[in-house]
Design a protein around this motif. Structure first.
Motif, short mmCIF file in Angstrom:
data_model
loop_
_atom_site.label_atom_id
_atom_site.label_comp_id
_atom_site.label_asym_id
_atom_site.label_seq_id
_atom_site.Cartn_x
_atom_site.Cartn_y
_atom_site.Cartn_z
N LEU A 41 8.78 5.08 -14.74
CA LEU A 41 8.47 4.38 -15.68
C LEU A 41 8.58 5.13 -17.06
N GLU A 86 3.45 -0.86 -20.10
CA GLU A 86 3.09 -0.99 -18.65
C GLU A 86 2.28 0.50 -18.59
N LEU A 134 5.30 -5.79 -12.89
CA LEU A 134 5.98 -4.38 -12.91
C LEU A 134 7.17 -5.19 -12.39
N THR A 137 9.41 -7.56 -13.50
CA THR A 137 9.74 -6.68 -15.58
C THR A 137 10.37 -6.03 -15.50
#
Length: 161
Positions: A41, A86, A134, A137
Motif C-alpha cells: 500500500l 486503506e 481491498l 479496489t
C-alpha cells in the motif's frame, strides 16, 4: 479532516478524555505491525502521489494535451485518496509521498506510460494477496492504470507525430 489532533489517536484520546471527563481510558488502540500488504500500500501510495503530481505539472506545461492529462491527474488523486484511506485504516498513520521532477514532454510521457504499465501490473499482483474489499479496489485501480497507459500512449503519438 486534516486536523492533526483528529488524525493522531493519542492526541484525540486526550481531547476526548477532557470532553467526557473520563480518565479511565489510558491508551490508544495498539497499531498492527507493518506487513507485506501495508508495504505494498505504501509503495502504491508513493506511485499514485507521484503520478498525480506528474500529470498535473505536465498538463500545465503541454497545452496541446492539457485536458486529458488533467483528467488523468484527477483520477490519480482519487485513487491516492482511496489508498491513503486503506493505509490509515490498517495502520492509524498517514502516508504521504514526494513529487517527481519533469524533463521534456515526450520523455515525461514515455516515463508515465511505462510507470502506468508497471503500476497496473503491481496493483493486479497485489490484489491476489489481499482480502476482498481491498482486492476489488486494487483490481479496479489496475484496470484504470492500464487505461491510463493507453491514453498516455495516444497522447504521446499525437505529440510526436
Amino acid at each position: 479532516m486534516n486536523d492533526p489532533v483528529f488524525l493522531d489517536s493519542a492526541a484525540f484520546l486526550r481531547v476526548w478524555q477532557r470532553v467526557t471527563g473520563e480518565a479511565g481510558i489510558t491508551a490508544a488502540p495498539v497499531q498492527p505491525e507493518p506487513d507485506a500488504i501495508t508495504a505494498q500500500l505504501r509503495d502504491c501510495i508513493c506511485a499514485k502521489a507521484a503520478g498525480a503530481a506528474f500529470y498535473a505539472a505536465l498538463a500545465q506545461r503541454v497545452c496541446a494535451v492539457r485536458q486529458p492529462l488533467g483528467q488523468i491527474a484527477a483520477q490519480e488523486r482519487a485513487q491516492l485518496r482511496a489508498l491513503q484511506t486503506e493505509y490509515f485504516l490498517r495502520t492509524g498513520t498517514l502516508c504521504v509521498a514526494a513529487c517527481p521532477r519533469l524533463s521534456t514532454a515526450a520523455a515525461d510521457l514515455r516515463c508515465a506510460y511505462l510507470q502506468e504499465l508497471a503500476l497496473s501490473a503491481q496493483l493486479d499482483a497485489a490484489a491476489d494477496a489481499v482480502p476482498m474489499p481491498l482486492r476489488e479496489t486494487l483490481r479496479t485501480m489496475a484496470q484504470q492504470d492500464a487505461r491510463h497507459a493507453q491514453r498516455v500512449r495516444t497522447l504521446l503519438s499525437r505529440l510526436i507525430f
